[in-house]
Design an enzyme around this catalytic site. Structure first.
Site, PDB file in Angstrom:
ATOM      1  N   PHE A   7     -44.311 112.159  86.833  1.00  0.00           N
ATOM      2  CA  PHE A   7     -42.911 111.789  86.654  1.00  0.00           C
ATOM      3  C   PHE A   7     -42.131 112.832  85.862  1.00  0.00           C
ATOM      4  O   PHE A   7     -42.538 113.227  84.763  1.00  0.00           O
ATOM      5  CB  PHE A   7     -42.800 110.467  85.886  1.00  0.00           C
ATOM      6  CG  PHE A   7     -43.078 109.241  86.702  1.00  0.00           C
ATOM      7  CD1 PHE A   7     -42.060 108.595  87.384  1.00  0.00           C
ATOM      8  CD2 PHE A   7     -44.361 108.727  86.772  1.00  0.00           C
ATOM      9  CE1 PHE A   7     -42.313 107.453  88.128  1.00  0.00           C
ATOM     10  CE2 PHE A   7     -44.634 107.581  87.510  1.00  0.00           C
ATOM     11  CZ  PHE A   7     -43.604 106.940  88.195  1.00  0.00           C
ATOM     12  N   ASP A   8     -41.007 113.236  86.413  1.00  0.00           N
ATOM     13  CA  ASP A   8     -39.991 113.908  85.620  1.00  0.00           C
ATOM     14  C   ASP A   8     -39.427 112.879  84.636  1.00  0.00           C
ATOM     15  O   ASP A   8     -39.571 111.668  84.845  1.00  0.00           O
ATOM     16  CB  ASP A   8     -38.890 114.428  86.554  1.00  0.00           C
ATOM     17  CG  ASP A   8     -37.698 114.978  85.807  1.00  0.00           C
ATOM     18  OD1 ASP A   8     -37.883 115.870  84.964  1.00  0.00           O
ATOM     19  OD2 ASP A   8     -36.573 114.488  86.058  1.00  0.00           O
ATOM     20  N   LEU A   9     -38.768 113.349  83.573  1.00  0.00           N
ATOM     21  CA  LEU A   9     -38.201 112.410  82.598  1.00  0.00           C
ATOM     22  C   LEU A   9     -36.699 112.208  82.748  1.00  0.00           C
ATOM     23  O   LEU A   9     -36.230 111.109  83.025  1.00  0.00           O
ATOM     24  CB  LEU A   9     -38.503 112.887  81.166  1.00  0.00           C
ATOM     25  CG  LEU A   9     -39.845 112.495  80.562  1.00  0.00           C
ATOM     26  CD1 LEU A   9     -39.895 112.899  79.093  1.00  0.00           C
ATOM     27  CD2 LEU A   9     -40.114 111.006  80.706  1.00  0.00           C
ATOM     28  N   ASP A 179     -35.636 113.863  89.868  1.00  0.00           N
ATOM     29  CA  ASP A 179     -34.253 113.846  90.360  1.00  0.00           C
ATOM     30  C   ASP A 179     -33.742 115.219  90.771  1.00  0.00           C
ATOM     31  O   ASP A 179     -32.659 115.330  91.337  1.00  0.00           O
ATOM     32  CB  ASP A 179     -33.319 113.275  89.287  1.00  0.00           C
ATOM     33  CG  ASP A 179     -33.131 114.241  88.126  1.00  0.00           C
ATOM     34  OD1 ASP A 179     -34.145 114.593  87.477  1.00  0.00           O
ATOM     35  OD2 ASP A 179     -31.987 114.661  87.871  1.00  0.00           O
TER      36      ASP A 179
END
Length: 226
Positions: A7-9, A179
């Site tokens: 996961f990106d944050l 995103d």
């Protein structure tokens, strides 16, 4: 079937845009900066450009965070120490626990079935503090930041480091969720990892294509159930 979820944050799990604006307003108000809305607008442009240069390998992350406030405030006739301003700004950021919709319940649920990892281009201390504040840290096996690794996404070296530091890692069993088309999706695609773009209601008119697209984290539960 996937085993590893990377996961990106920012603007994937953590609502960075909201946190950023709140933190900038606190910073500029504390230093009695006039025309705050205009200053913030220019800051967002400058910061975006500097981060792009960092992701292209043209600047070090330390240069980004020390230069941005000096460049911005110089335009408005303020002479400031960019490093000192940035330290204060990141203190405000670290206090921001804003989450994207349904982030906590989605991460909590997925952690029961997958190995979760963070892959972020953010500043290490700030990102870790924000995750701790949101009480999400225990759900992740490890937090990989570009500052610690020495290379940002989408560089191959970033993903080399991640793959070498996850036991038994197989790119075919992993999914990157983020995103940014340029950083998350391109980085994953180039490394042979499936990708899920967190579109946040944006249209993808670029040549970079993701394996999946979602507009909110809750959609990830349905996607992975099939």
């Amino acid at each position: 079937m996937y085993k590893y979820l990377l996961f990106d944050l920012d603007d994937t799990i953590l609502d960075f845009k909201t946190n950023e604006l709140v933190s900038l307003r606190k910073l500029f108000k504390n230093h009695k900066i006039d025309n705050i809305n205009e200053v913030i607008k220019y800051y967002l442009e400058v910061n975006h450009d500097l981060w792009n240069q960092y992701e292209l390998g043209q600047l070090k992350i330390e240069e980004v965070v020390s230069k941005r406030f000096e460049i911005v405030l110089r335009k408005f006739d303020y002479a400031v120490d960019g490093y000192v301003f940035d330290q204060e700004y990141r203190q405000y950021l670290s206090q921001g626990g804003q989450l994207m919709d349904h982030a906590f319940e989605v991460i909590e649920t997925l952690s029961k079935h997958y190995d979760l990892y963070v892959v972020t281009n953010g500043v290490s201390e700030t990102q870790r503090n924000r995750l701790n504040l949101c009480k999400l840290t225990p759900y992740f096996k490890a937090i990989f930041t570009s500052k610690d690794i020495g290379y940002p996404k989408p560089h191959k070296e970033f993903f080399d480091y991640v793959s070498q530091n996850i036991d038994g890692f197989n790119p075919k069993e992993a999914l990157v969720i983020g995103d940014s088309l340029n950083n998350d999706i391109k980085g994953a695609n180039d490394y042979g990892i499936d990708s899920c773009w967190m579109a946040n209601n944006r249209i993808n008119d670029s040549a970079i294509k993701s394996t999946y697209t979602i507009n909110g984290l809750v959609e990830l539960l349905d996607l992975l159930a099939h």
